[in-house]
Design an enzyme around this catalytic site. Sequence first.
Site, mmCIF file in Angstrom:
data_model
loop_
_atom_site.group_PDB
_atom_site.id
_atom_site.type_symbol
_atom_site.label_atom_id
_atom_site.label_comp_id
_atom_site.label_asym_id
_atom_site.label_seq_id
_atom_site.Cartn_x
_atom_site.Cartn_y
_atom_site.Cartn_z
ATOM 1 N N ARG A 64 -11.590 -4.641 18.620
ATOM 2 C CA ARG A 64 -10.722 -5.552 17.861
ATOM 3 C C ARG A 64 -11.445 -6.847 17.518
ATOM 4 O O ARG A 64 -11.130 -7.515 16.524
ATOM 5 C CB ARG A 64 -9.443 -5.851 18.654
ATOM 6 C CG ARG A 64 -8.520 -6.867 17.963
ATOM 7 C CD ARG A 64 -7.110 -6.830 18.537
ATOM 8 N NE ARG A 64 -7.105 -6.931 19.984
ATOM 9 C CZ ARG A 64 -7.141 -8.088 20.660
ATOM 10 N NH1 ARG A 64 -7.207 -9.235 20.020
ATOM 11 N NH2 ARG A 64 -7.118 -8.080 21.972
ATOM 12 N N TYR A 117 1.280 -8.156 -6.667
ATOM 13 C CA TYR A 117 1.691 -6.909 -6.027
ATOM 14 C C TYR A 117 3.005 -7.120 -5.277
ATOM 15 O O TYR A 117 3.228 -8.162 -4.655
ATOM 16 C CB TYR A 117 0.578 -6.433 -5.095
ATOM 17 C CG TYR A 117 0.946 -5.307 -4.178
ATOM 18 C CD1 TYR A 117 1.466 -4.110 -4.681
ATOM 19 C CD2 TYR A 117 0.781 -5.433 -2.808
ATOM 20 C CE1 TYR A 117 1.815 -3.077 -3.827
ATOM 21 C CE2 TYR A 117 1.117 -4.401 -1.945
ATOM 22 C CZ TYR A 117 1.634 -3.226 -2.467
ATOM 23 O OH TYR A 117 1.979 -2.209 -1.615
ATOM 24 N N ASP A 189 -7.144 -12.223 -5.121
ATOM 25 C CA ASP A 189 -7.180 -10.785 -4.884
ATOM 26 C C ASP A 189 -8.008 -10.139 -5.987
ATOM 27 O O ASP A 189 -7.623 -10.155 -7.154
ATOM 28 C CB ASP A 189 -5.747 -10.239 -4.874
ATOM 29 C CG ASP A 189 -5.675 -8.772 -4.481
ATOM 30 O OD1 ASP A 189 -6.661 -8.042 -4.694
ATOM 31 O OD2 ASP A 189 -4.612 -8.348 -3.988
ATOM 32 N N LYS A 214 -8.480 0.949 -2.210
ATOM 33 C CA LYS A 214 -8.586 1.296 -3.622
ATOM 34 C C LYS A 214 -10.039 1.619 -3.996
ATOM 35 O O LYS A 214 -10.627 2.551 -3.472
ATOM 36 C CB LYS A 214 -8.009 0.161 -4.463
ATOM 37 C CG LYS A 214 -6.662 -0.381 -3.990
ATOM 38 C CD LYS A 214 -5.589 0.676 -3.887
ATOM 39 C CE LYS A 214 -4.185 0.098 -3.723
ATOM 40 N NZ LYS A 214 -3.909 -0.596 -2.471
#
Length: 407
Positions: A64, A117, A189, A214
């Site tokens: 992590r 989005y 973004d 994507k």
Amino acid sequence: MSIIKNNNKSLNQETLCIHAGKTKGDHKGALTTPLYQTSTFVFDSAEQGAARFAGEEEGYIYTRLGNPTTRELELKMAALEKMEDAAATATGMAAVSGAVLSFVEAGDHVIVSKAIYGCSFALFNHQFKKFGIDVTFVDMTDESQLSAALKPNTKLLFAETPINPNLVVLDLQMIGDFCQKHGVLSVVDNTFMSPILQTPVDFGIDIIIHSATKYLNGHGDVVAGIIVSSKENIGIIKSTILKDIGGTISPHDAWLILRGLKTLSVRMERHCKSAQTVAEYLNRHPMVKDVFYPGLQEHQGHKYLSSQMRGAGGVIGFEINGDLDAGRKFINSTNLFSLAVSLGDAESLIQHPASMTHSPYTQEERLAAGIGDGLIRVSIGLEHTDDIIADLEHAFATIENLNTKNN
């Protein structure tokens, strides 16, 4: 051990996609980056463990907090975006929240593009109210609206360009200059373009995010995100929101994205070329009311192709003549297209933003953001364009026949 440096200006992006971030001499001769599928790392001694936790010695502690496979992905993305460092996250939304929540707190004000989005919109419009963070949504194509939205407590600006799903292109130079002038942190973004087609740091943008799901991955088998910025900013993000809330990427997903990035430049070239052909076909079709694609000369964002963008991308928005029901019938009549949200995959995808990706908006909010009920969004894949267009033609013929029967 030798590393291809992030700031190596002699390497082109096509080369960086393959070689940036790779280490030599510590993988037992493996050509492909090994997958370090481990949750924790062993210390040589208690003293070494303590030194690593104290930041006195470099090395891995717990996945992590860092992992060799993940680190190569981060270094590669930093190189591609021409920035100092990066943080890989579990999802694109973890990248959005990590990039923003690391720098704002109760009482701060954030300026956000009015069209983004759907889940990003929900985060800013719904969740931030719980934390006492004030948000103003503005049309960022109009600099006067940015100036009018500015407040003494404005801390951060968030935008997408091109905007999902109507492909409006924002002027990054204007946004970068505005934020630098007023001491506002800028977050952009860059998912729709990828670093191959657009590098926002060239225009003074502070933080760049991607849904790595994507184009970066490109194969529809990963959910992930990336945040790219200065070492200082990434250090803050990793040591606060990502560490404590825990939205970090798995090593296996990082490994899959590293695989995908090797072909990013050639995939983006094909996506752009095919999307241009399909957009021109749609633009000529008598049953299409409007096409939203920066590659078309009449599109608002076409002027940015030479100055800001190195290509128009692989996503097209369009509206057909007819009501919402006609749009649904059109989508249902396609065969080659996969009816699915997301974008940037090898497969061509089709979806209806108003009822799917942008459903967190109310109808009034959607229309104000330029997202009509009849808007259809397609992500053009790597199939032959003749087959893609034939599928669209079949869908047009189907709804035309239905209209004829109904009349």
